[in-house]
Design a protein around this motif. Structure first.
Motif, PDB file in Angstrom:
ATOM      1  N   TYR A  85       0.093   8.147   4.887  1.00 49.62           N
ATOM      2  CA  TYR A  85       0.748   8.431   3.484  1.00 49.62           C
ATOM      3  C   TYR A  85       2.118   7.870   3.188  1.00 49.62           C
ATOM      4  N   THR A  86       2.594   6.877   4.129  1.00 53.93           N
ATOM      5  CA  THR A  86       3.770   6.149   4.255  1.00 53.93           C
ATOM      6  C   THR A  86       4.272   6.082   2.701  1.00 53.93           C
ATOM      7  N   GLY A  87       3.476   5.346   1.969  1.00 46.60           N
ATOM      8  CA  GLY A  87       3.557   4.870   0.592  1.00 46.60           C
ATOM      9  C   GLY A  87       4.289   3.432   0.509  1.00 46.60           C
ATOM     10  N   THR A  88       3.965   2.655   1.506  1.00 46.04           N
ATOM     11  CA  THR A  88       4.331   1.347   1.400  1.00 46.04           C
ATOM     12  C   THR A  88       3.803   0.337   0.463  1.00 46.04           C
ATOM     13  N   ASP A  89       2.448   0.607   0.351  1.00 49.55           N
ATOM     14  CA  ASP A  89       1.590  -0.342  -0.738  1.00 49.55           C
ATOM     15  C   ASP A  89       1.828   0.041  -2.119  1.00 49.55           C
ATOM     16  N   LEU A  90       1.672  -0.831  -2.978  1.00 49.11           N
ATOM     17  CA  LEU A  90       1.864  -0.400  -4.402  1.00 49.11           C
ATOM     18  C   LEU A  90       0.798   0.379  -4.863  1.00 49.11           C
ATOM     19  N   SER A  91      -0.504   0.344  -4.431  1.00 49.74           N
ATOM     20  CA  SER A  91      -1.801   1.121  -4.546  1.00 49.74           C
ATOM     21  C   SER A  91      -1.561   2.470  -4.014  1.00 49.74           C
ATOM     22  N   SER A  92      -0.669   2.790  -3.180  1.00 46.27           N
ATOM     23  CA  SER A  92      -0.608   4.141  -2.387  1.00 46.27           C
ATOM     24  C   SER A  92      -0.162   5.201  -3.481  1.00 46.27           C
ATOM     25  N   PRO A  93      -0.665   6.196  -3.391  1.00 49.06           N
ATOM     26  CA  PRO A  93       0.144   7.586  -4.536  1.00 49.06           C
ATOM     27  C   PRO A  93       1.558   7.732  -3.981  1.00 49.06           C
ATOM     28  N   CYS A  94       1.989   7.622  -2.799  1.00 45.27           N
ATOM     29  CA  CYS A  94       3.342   8.070  -2.302  1.00 45.27           C
ATOM     30  C   CYS A  94       4.063   6.630  -2.393  1.00 45.27           C
ATOM     31  N   PHE A  95       3.856   5.804  -3.294  1.00 48.54           N
ATOM     32  CA  PHE A  95       4.802   4.446  -3.161  1.00 48.54           C
ATOM     33  C   PHE A  95       5.970   4.771  -3.966  1.00 48.54           C
ATOM     34  N   THR A  96       5.935   5.476  -5.033  1.00 48.93           N
ATOM     35  CA  THR A  96       7.144   5.828  -5.860  1.00 48.93           C
ATOM     36  C   THR A  96       8.170   6.728  -4.700  1.00 48.93           C
ATOM     37  N   PHE A 101      13.025   7.984  -2.710  1.00 48.53           N
ATOM     38  CA  PHE A 101      13.448   9.314  -1.956  1.00 48.53           C
ATOM     39  C   PHE A 101      14.510   8.864  -0.767  1.00 48.53           C
ATOM     40  N   SER A 102      15.472   9.712  -0.640  1.00 45.96           N
ATOM     41  CA  SER A 102      16.372   9.514   0.280  1.00 45.96           C
ATOM     42  C   SER A 102      16.883  10.875   0.975  1.00 45.96           C
ATOM     43  N   TRP A 103      17.663  10.947   1.946  1.00 44.35           N
ATOM     44  CA  TRP A 103      18.032  12.254   2.616  1.00 44.35           C
ATOM     45  C   TRP A 103      19.179  12.881   1.401  1.00 44.35           C
ATOM     46  N   ASN A 104      19.695  12.160   0.571  1.00 44.88           N
ATOM     47  CA  ASN A 104      20.655  12.818  -0.441  1.00 44.88           C
ATOM     48  C   ASN A 104      19.749  13.452  -1.691  1.00 44.88           C
ATOM     49  N   SER A 105      18.613  13.009  -1.893  1.00 45.42           N
ATOM     50  CA  SER A 105      17.812  13.469  -2.817  1.00 45.42           C
ATOM     51  C   SER A 105      17.797  14.826  -3.092  1.00 45.42           C
ATOM     52  N   SER A 106      18.062  15.501  -4.281  1.00 47.82           N
ATOM     53  CA  SER A 106      18.265  16.884  -4.564  1.00 47.82           C
ATOM     54  C   SER A 106      16.852  17.288  -4.982  1.00 47.82           C
ATOM     55  N   THR A 107      16.137  16.565  -5.624  1.00 49.57           N
ATOM     56  CA  THR A 107      14.853  17.426  -6.188  1.00 49.57           C
ATOM     57  C   THR A 107      13.518  16.350  -5.285  1.00 49.57           C
ATOM     58  N   PRO A 108      12.747  17.331  -4.889  1.00 50.59           N
ATOM     59  CA  PRO A 108      11.438  16.785  -4.082  1.00 50.59           C
ATOM     60  C   PRO A 108      10.624  16.015  -4.998  1.00 50.59           C
ATOM     61  N   CYS A 109      10.081  14.697  -4.094  1.00 49.80           N
ATOM     62  CA  CYS A 109       9.181  14.332  -4.676  1.00 49.80           C
ATOM     63  C   CYS A 109       7.773  14.700  -4.301  1.00 49.80           C
ATOM     64  N   ARG A 110       6.778  14.504  -5.276  1.00 51.85           N
ATOM     65  CA  ARG A 110       5.281  14.700  -5.025  1.00 51.85           C
ATOM     66  C   ARG A 110       4.274  13.885  -4.985  1.00 51.85           C
ATOM     67  N   CYS A 111       3.223  13.811  -4.189  1.00 54.76           N
ATOM     68  CA  CYS A 111       2.236  12.920  -4.378  1.00 54.76           C
ATOM     69  C   CYS A 111       0.958  13.575  -3.843  1.00 54.76           C
ATOM     70  N   VAL A 112      -0.200  12.822  -4.597  1.00 52.14           N
ATOM     71  CA  VAL A 112      -1.486  13.619  -4.041  1.00 52.14           C
ATOM     72  C   VAL A 112      -2.450  12.390  -3.534  1.00 52.14           C
ATOM     73  N   LEU A 113      -3.100  12.627  -2.459  1.00 48.90           N
ATOM     74  CA  LEU A 113      -3.871  11.713  -1.900  1.00 48.90           C
ATOM     75  C   LEU A 113      -5.260  12.304  -1.672  1.00 48.90           C
TER      76      LEU A 113
END
Length: 369
Positions: A85-96, A101-113
């Motif tokens: 679920y790394t999300g490196t491919d454009l078709s991956s649900p976790c691509f965005t 996302f980075s260490w400094n992001s304050s809001t979490p990002c969610r994805c569903v596989l």
């Protein structure tokens, strides 16, 4: 011609040569004439003959091959599913999430596989997270911790070891827990749901305790303050690690799984030897013998993407696996046993053929006519 004199003392390492300055005799560098220094100690030197070598090859082959077959069959019966679920491919649900996302992001990002199981998982299921290209075995990384602090020492809590630099203090406060290992703790949240044929989602319950080694949980890691359960007060004058979103005393609502004795934290602190590794995340326990732990069907894995891996070109994955008496899935051990056993058996056959064909000839040539 002058005859040379012989002295037993000279053979024993003593030489009666001319005296040096101060009358001291020059000592010979020759080792003493002892059994140890002259390598005359009794030793067992086996004589390798066909009668001893051939049975050894055949015995090793006959023992190793069945063991290897048993290990390989046992490993093959272990069910395992791996989802990247790394999300490196454009078709991956976790691509965005992987891109933004980075260490400094304050809001979490969610994805569903979404995935499906063709065959059920019958016994207890062990859920792992895996990382690739993450070198936990780097020397400076491994040393970047304070074991006294992790063991509950209050002095080390206020004055962490210098090995923790540059993650020793933050905003003039000591970091708890300090060091690069704790600072880079894996913090993705993974939730698993079973999707009924009618579309209803049922969350699969996880067991989050019992995933760490007993010695780590009860010996190596302890909270400071002794029996004081108010960890907020214990860690009052400390700062959280730079990359953490919450303090160490907020890792869990359960007092027996919070602070330095949080098992997710303990599992992460046991560093891996290789850059591609997996660590135990949760346990899915079998309810009864009538129903499988994970029945066949459709599932959804909901990921709270908190752990960025783009900076070191890493990959993330989740692994569902059953275990056996020999542990997790590992076909290499069985293949190694079968390979060594087959080689020994083959060499035994070849040497037996050579001995049968040429052995009598060599023995006959030694007999005088």
């Amino acid at each position: 011609m002058m005859a040379s004199s012989y002295s037993a003392k000279e053979e024993d390492g003593h030489h009666s040569g001319p005296a040096g300055l101060g009358g001291a005799a020059i000592r010979n560098r020759k080792p003493d004439n002892t059994a140890f220094k002259q390598q005359r100690l009794p030793a067992w030197q086996p004589i390798l003959t066909a009668g001893t070598v051939l049975p050894a090859f055949f015995i090793i082959g006959l023992i190793f091959i069945p063991i290897g077959v048993g290990l390989y069959v046992t490993s093959s019966n272990i069910r395992e599913l791996e989802i990247d679920y790394t999300g490196t491919d454009l078709s991956s649900p976790c691509f965005t999430c992987s891109q933004s996302f980075s260490w400094n992001s304050s809001t979490p990002c969610r994805c569903v596989l979404f995935f499906s199981l063709d065959q059920p998982f019958e016994s207890n299921v062990f859920m792992y997270y895996g990382l690739s290209n993450f070198y936990q075995n780097h020397r400076r990384y491994v040393k970047s911790r304070d074991d006294s602090q992790l063991n509950g020492d209050e002095r080390s809590l206020k004055e962490p070891s210098k090995e923790c630099e540059p993650y020793r203090t933050n905003e003039n406060k000591p970091i708890a827990p300090c060091g690069a290992i704790a600072n880079s703790m894996f913090n993705d949240t993974l939730d698993l749901f079973y999707i009924d044929p009618n579309g209803t989602k049922t969350q699969i319950p996880f067991i989050k305790k019992g995933i760490a080694w007993w010695t780590d949980k009860h010996v190596k890691f302890r909270n400071p303050g002794g029996s004081n359960l108010n960890l907020t007060a214990v860690f009052k004058d400390t700062a959280k690690p730079v990359n953490w979103h919450k303090a160490v005393y907020e890792l869990d609502t359960d007092s027996e799984n919070n602070g330095f004795i949080n098992e997710d934290f303990i599992v992460w602190m046991r560093t891996a030897a290789l850059p591609t590794f997996r660590k135990l995340y949760r346990i899915i326990q079998k309810k009864n013998n009538m129903t499988p732990t994970l029945p066949r069907g459709n599932y959804s894995l909901e990921v709270t993407y908190n752990y960025p891996v783009r900076s070191f070109e890493g990959r993330k994955r989740v692994i569902f696996s059953t275990i056996s008496w020999m542990g997790g899935k590992n076909p290499f051990l069985g293949i190694a046993y079968m390979t060594v056993g087959s080689i020994c058996f083959f060499l035994g056959v070849v040497l037996l053929f050579i001995h049968h064909k040429y052995g009598n000839r060599n023995n006959g040539s030694d007999i005088p006519s």
